[in-house]
Motif scaffolding. Structure first.
Motif, PDB file in Angstrom:
ATOM      1  N   ARG A 103      -5.382   0.313   6.823  1.00 46.26           N
ATOM      2  CA  ARG A 103      -5.322  -1.149   6.838  1.00 46.26           C
ATOM      3  C   ARG A 103      -4.590  -1.623   8.085  1.00 46.26           C
ATOM      4  O   ARG A 103      -3.900  -0.853   8.764  1.00 46.26           O
ATOM      5  N   ILE A 104      -4.733  -2.915   8.361  1.00 42.03           N
ATOM      6  CA  ILE A 104      -3.971  -3.603   9.388  1.00 42.03           C
ATOM      7  C   ILE A 104      -3.042  -4.578   8.693  1.00 42.03           C
ATOM      8  O   ILE A 104      -3.425  -5.237   7.714  1.00 42.03           O
ATOM      9  N   GLY A 105      -1.807  -4.665   9.172  1.00 45.46           N
ATOM     10  CA  GLY A 105      -0.833  -5.567   8.567  1.00 45.46           C
ATOM     11  C   GLY A 105      -0.258  -6.545   9.577  1.00 45.46           C
ATOM     12  O   GLY A 105      -0.352  -6.340  10.789  1.00 45.46           O
ATOM     13  N   ARG A 106       0.350  -7.602   9.051  1.00 42.36           N
ATOM     14  CA  ARG A 106       0.984  -8.622   9.888  1.00 42.36           C
ATOM     15  C   ARG A 106       2.290  -9.043   9.234  1.00 42.36           C
ATOM     16  O   ARG A 106       2.374  -9.153   8.003  1.00 42.36           O
ATOM     17  N   VAL A 107       3.313  -9.256  10.049  1.00 38.70           N
ATOM     18  CA  VAL A 107       4.579  -9.776   9.542  1.00 38.70           C
ATOM     19  C   VAL A 107       5.033 -10.891  10.478  1.00 38.70           C
ATOM     20  O   VAL A 107       4.941 -10.783  11.698  1.00 38.70           O
ATOM     21  N   THR A 108       5.471 -11.995   9.890  1.00 39.38           N
ATOM     22  CA  THR A 108       5.939 -13.123  10.680  1.00 39.38           C
ATOM     23  C   THR A 108       7.395 -12.899  11.074  1.00 39.38           C
ATOM     24  O   THR A 108       8.090 -12.069  10.479  1.00 39.38           O
ATOM     25  N   PRO A 109       7.903 -13.628  12.070  1.00 43.51           N
ATOM     26  CA  PRO A 109       9.313 -13.476  12.446  1.00 43.51           C
ATOM     27  C   PRO A 109      10.286 -13.769  11.302  1.00 43.51           C
ATOM     28  O   PRO A 109      11.411 -13.267  11.315  1.00 43.51           O
ATOM     29  N   SER A 110       9.837 -14.548  10.311  1.00 40.64           N
ATOM     30  CA  SER A 110      10.696 -14.834   9.154  1.00 40.64           C
ATOM     31  C   SER A 110      10.566 -13.774   8.074  1.00 40.64           C
ATOM     32  O   SER A 110      11.238 -13.850   7.028  1.00 40.64           O
ATOM     33  N   THR A 153       0.840  -1.194   0.000  1.00 41.12           N
ATOM     34  CA  THR A 153       0.000   0.000   0.000  1.00 41.12           C
ATOM     35  C   THR A 153       0.874   1.242   0.000  1.00 41.12           C
ATOM     36  O   THR A 153       1.694   1.429   0.898  1.00 41.12           O
ATOM     37  N   GLU A 154       0.717   2.078  -1.000  1.00 41.19           N
ATOM     38  CA  GLU A 154       1.537   3.277  -1.102  1.00 41.19           C
ATOM     39  C   GLU A 154       1.147   4.291  -0.017  1.00 41.19           C
ATOM     40  O   GLU A 154      -0.033   4.452   0.309  1.00 41.19           O
ATOM     41  N   ASP A 155       2.157   4.977   0.513  1.00 38.91           N
ATOM     42  CA  ASP A 155       1.945   6.038   1.509  1.00 38.91           C
ATOM     43  C   ASP A 155       1.051   5.572   2.659  1.00 38.91           C
ATOM     44  O   ASP A 155       0.183   6.303   3.143  1.00 38.91           O
ATOM     45  N   ALA A 156       1.273   4.343   3.116  1.00 39.53           N
ATOM     46  CA  ALA A 156       0.443   3.769   4.179  1.00 39.53           C
ATOM     47  C   ALA A 156       0.784   4.354   5.543  1.00 39.53           C
ATOM     48  O   ALA A 156      -0.057   4.435   6.424  1.00 39.53           O
ATOM     49  N   HIS A 157       2.048   4.732   5.738  1.00 39.74           N
ATOM     50  CA  HIS A 157       2.530   5.289   7.005  1.00 39.74           C
ATOM     51  C   HIS A 157       2.249   4.382   8.203  1.00 39.74           C
ATOM     52  O   HIS A 157       1.425   4.697   9.063  1.00 39.74           O
ATOM     53  N   PRO A 158       2.927   3.244   8.286  1.00 40.31           N
ATOM     54  CA  PRO A 158       2.775   2.379   9.465  1.00 40.31           C
ATOM     55  C   PRO A 158       3.176   3.143  10.717  1.00 40.31           C
ATOM     56  O   PRO A 158       4.147   3.889  10.711  1.00 40.31           O
ATOM     57  N   PHE A 159       2.414   2.952  11.796  1.00 30.40           N
ATOM     58  CA  PHE A 159       2.604   3.837  12.949  1.00 30.40           C
ATOM     59  C   PHE A 159       2.872   3.106  14.257  1.00 30.40           C
ATOM     60  O   PHE A 159       3.766   3.460  15.008  1.00 30.40           O
ATOM     61  N   ARG A 160       2.060   2.118  14.628  1.00 31.73           N
ATOM     62  CA  ARG A 160       2.258   1.360  15.863  1.00 31.73           C
ATOM     63  C   ARG A 160       2.332  -0.127  15.538  1.00 31.73           C
ATOM     64  O   ARG A 160       1.766  -0.586  14.555  1.00 31.73           O
ATOM     65  N   ILE A 161       2.983  -0.883  16.410  1.00 28.24           N
ATOM     66  CA  ILE A 161       3.196  -2.308  16.171  1.00 28.24           C
ATOM     67  C   ILE A 161       3.171  -3.045  17.506  1.00 28.24           C
ATOM     68  O   ILE A 161       3.571  -2.495  18.541  1.00 28.24           O
ATOM     69  N   THR A 162       2.665  -4.280  17.492  1.00 24.65           N
ATOM     70  CA  THR A 162       2.609  -5.086  18.712  1.00 24.65           C
ATOM     71  C   THR A 162       2.894  -6.541  18.371  1.00 24.65           C
ATOM     72  O   THR A 162       2.715  -6.971  17.227  1.00 24.65           O
ATOM     73  N   ARG A 163       3.344  -7.291  19.354  1.00 22.30           N
ATOM     74  CA  ARG A 163       3.605  -8.719  19.165  1.00 22.30           C
ATOM     75  C   ARG A 163       2.451  -9.529  19.733  1.00 22.30           C
ATOM     76  O   ARG A 163       2.043  -9.318  20.883  1.00 22.30           O
ATOM     77  N   ALA A 164       1.921 -10.449  18.929  1.00 15.08           N
ATOM     78  CA  ALA A 164       0.843 -11.326  19.369  1.00 15.08           C
ATOM     79  C   ALA A 164       1.432 -12.561  20.054  1.00 15.08           C
ATOM     80  O   ALA A 164       2.607 -12.899  19.849  1.00 15.08           O
ATOM     81  N   PRO A 165       0.634 -13.263  20.857  1.00 12.66           N
ATOM     82  CA  PRO A 165       1.140 -14.460  21.540  1.00 12.66           C
ATOM     83  C   PRO A 165       1.674 -15.546  20.618  1.00 12.66           C
ATOM     84  O   PRO A 165       2.517 -16.348  21.032  1.00 12.66           O
ATOM     85  N   ASP A 166       1.212 -15.562  19.351  1.00  6.80           N
ATOM     86  CA  ASP A 166       1.717 -16.568  18.413  1.00  6.80           C
ATOM     87  C   ASP A 166       3.053 -16.177  17.791  1.00  6.80           C
ATOM     88  O   ASP A 166       3.592 -16.905  16.950  1.00  6.80           O
ATOM     89  N   GLY A 167       3.609 -15.049  18.195  1.00  6.01           N
ATOM     90  CA  GLY A 167       4.918 -14.623  17.704  1.00  6.01           C
ATOM     91  C   GLY A 167       4.876 -13.699  16.510  1.00  6.01           C
ATOM     92  O   GLY A 167       5.902 -13.109  16.143  1.00  6.01           O
ATOM     93  N   ASN A 168       3.716 -13.538  15.874  1.00  2.60           N
ATOM     94  CA  ASN A 168       3.612 -12.630  14.736  1.00  2.60           C
ATOM     95  C   ASN A 168       3.529 -11.183  15.216  1.00  2.60           C
ATOM     96  O   ASN A 168       3.110 -10.904  16.345  1.00  2.60           O
ATOM     97  N   LEU A 169       3.921 -10.262  14.364  1.00  2.00           N
ATOM     98  CA  LEU A 169       3.871  -8.828  14.645  1.00  2.00           C
ATOM     99  C   LEU A 169       2.723  -8.216  13.856  1.00  2.00           C
ATOM    100  O   LEU A 169       2.596  -8.467  12.650  1.00  2.00           O
ATOM    101  N   TRP A 170       1.891  -7.443  14.520  1.00  2.54           N
ATOM    102  CA  TRP A 170       0.757  -6.779  13.878  1.00  2.54           C
ATOM    103  C   TRP A 170       0.952  -5.268  13.963  1.00  2.54           C
ATOM    104  O   TRP A 170       1.436  -4.757  14.975  1.00  2.54           O
ATOM    105  N   PHE A 171       0.556  -4.561  12.914  1.00  3.45           N
ATOM    106  CA  PHE A 171       0.781  -3.116  12.875  1.00  3.45           C
ATOM    107  C   PHE A 171      -0.382  -2.408  12.198  1.00  3.45           C
ATOM    108  O   PHE A 171      -1.186  -3.020  11.479  1.00  3.45           O
ATOM    109  N   VAL A 172      -0.479  -1.100  12.466  1.00  2.00           N
ATOM    110  CA  VAL A 172      -1.522  -0.274  11.853  1.00  2.00           C
ATOM    111  C   VAL A 172      -0.910   0.609  10.774  1.00  2.00           C
ATOM    112  O   VAL A 172       0.220   1.070  10.894  1.00  2.00           O
ATOM    113  N   GLU A 173      -1.677   0.837   9.712  1.00  2.00           N
ATOM    114  CA  GLU A 173      -1.301   1.758   8.647  1.00  2.00           C
ATOM    115  C   GLU A 173      -2.251   2.959   8.742  1.00  2.00           C
ATOM    116  O   GLU A 173      -3.389   2.899   8.276  1.00  2.00           O
TER     117      GLU A 173
END
Length: 338
Positions: A250-257, A225-245
């Motif tokens: 939108r909401i995004g997710r990134v795995t440890p890999s 997503t262009e010009d999404a400007h991710p702002f805050r991020i948190t770690r979920a209990p399953d180890g994935n990272l979730w963030f807000v744009e």
């Protein structure tokens, strides 16, 4: 009391003003960069009228960041007037003025030493507050504009320096241990430690998520997503990272890999994000006046708040409810979901 639009804050126009100030995106060095991920199409959002309880603050306080302290109270920053607030689950309020006039923002956390730690962007300070309300502020590097702060597994603290494209590393004695330089033009905002022991950071200006080791090795994950400007991020209990744009809505997710997913469900001005004791991911919609919950599939349930609430920070409270700050109405809200 300063004019509402003169405060460089984190909700509504203030968030946009903050992003405008720190987004000086110029091309930086070239650490390892990953291509953008595809955006899956989730089911349509479910919208439910929320039943909330609100705790009013004195007029014009502009609460932003919020967390649960070691004393099981809610602690939050008040950007207008340079205060830290404490609220019990029964509604008892205490406000404490900072010794240096500034603008405490989104960054407030329980520290590894049993105290609260917070950032003060305008004063270039990182602060420590005991549960009894005693404050000590420590100078961050000049003109660094610290935004967010997180605790490291080794008992130290790291904070983002949005104006200088660096990360600061702080001991619990307040001493600056070192800084890690990021690529120019990244403007780091939210940050947290992943289960892999690395820092994961929202690079608001360069439209990326960064993974940074404590020794300074950097991987970059570019958003589709262009010009999404991710702002805050948190770690979920399953180890994935979730963030807000915030601007990408939108909401995004990134795995440890490093597998990055941006979910297509449209939300409106997401700012704060947290997880609850059950592992669910919750976020605030400042422009949508809603509290949202997103499933691993990307489906969203929105709890619609009264118009004009503009929720910002959010945390899972000691009572199992979601607690959030209302920047525009100067209240702390509580949402209990059956």
């Amino acid at each position: 009391m300063p004019d509402r639009r003169s405060i460089v804050g984190f909700a509504g126009y203030p968030v946009l003003q903050l992003l405008t100030l720190i987004l000086t995106a110029c091309a930086g060095g070239q650490p390892k960069t990953q291509p953008p991920a595809a955006t899956p199409t989730p089911p349509a959002s479910i919208r439910i009228a929320a039943s909330i309880h609100e705790f009013p603050l004195p007029s014009g306080r502009a609460p932003t960041g919020i967390t649960v302290g070691p004393d099981h109270n809610l602690w939050f920053t008040e950007e207008a007037g340079s205060r830290i607030g404490r609220l019990s689950v029964s509604g008892k309020l205490l406000e404490i003025s900072l010794p240096i006039d500034g603008a405490p923002g989104v960054g407030i956390i329980p520290g590894p030493d049993g105290n609260l730690w917070f950032t003060d962007r305008n004063a270039d300070q990182v602060g420590r507050m005991t549960p009894l309300g005693q404050i000590t502020e420590y100078p961050a590097p000049s003109s660094s504009s610290p935004i967010d702060i997180t605790a490291a597994p080794d008992g130290t603290l790291w904070f983002s320096e949005s104006n200088t494209d660096r990360l600061g590393h702080l001991g619990i004695d307040g001493r600056l241990l070192n800084e890690v330089a990021l690529p120019a033009g990244t403007a780091p905002a939210g940050l947290t430690f992943g289960a892999d022991g690395n820092l994961w950071i929202c690079a608001s200006a360069s439209n990326e998520i960064l993974r940074v080791s404590t020794t300074g090795q950097i991987s970059r994950y570019r958003l589709k997503t262009e010009d999404a400007h991710p702002f805050r991020i948190t770690r979920a209990p399953d180890g994935n990272l979730w963030f807000v744009e915030f601007l990408g809505n939108r909401i995004g997710r990134v795995t440890p890999s490093g597998v990055l997913t941006e979910f297509a469900a449209r939300v409106f001005g997401p700012v704060g994000i947290t997880t609850d004791t059950a592992g669910s991911v919750w976020f605030t919609e400042e422009k949508g006046d809603a509290i949202g919950r997103i499933a691993s599939s990307g489906s969203v349930t929105e709890y619609v708040l009264p118009r004009g609430v503009a929720p910002e920070g959010i945390v899972s409270g000691p009572d199992g409810a979601l607690w959030f700050s209302e920047f525009k109405t100067s209240r702390i809200g509580r949402l209990a979901v059956p």
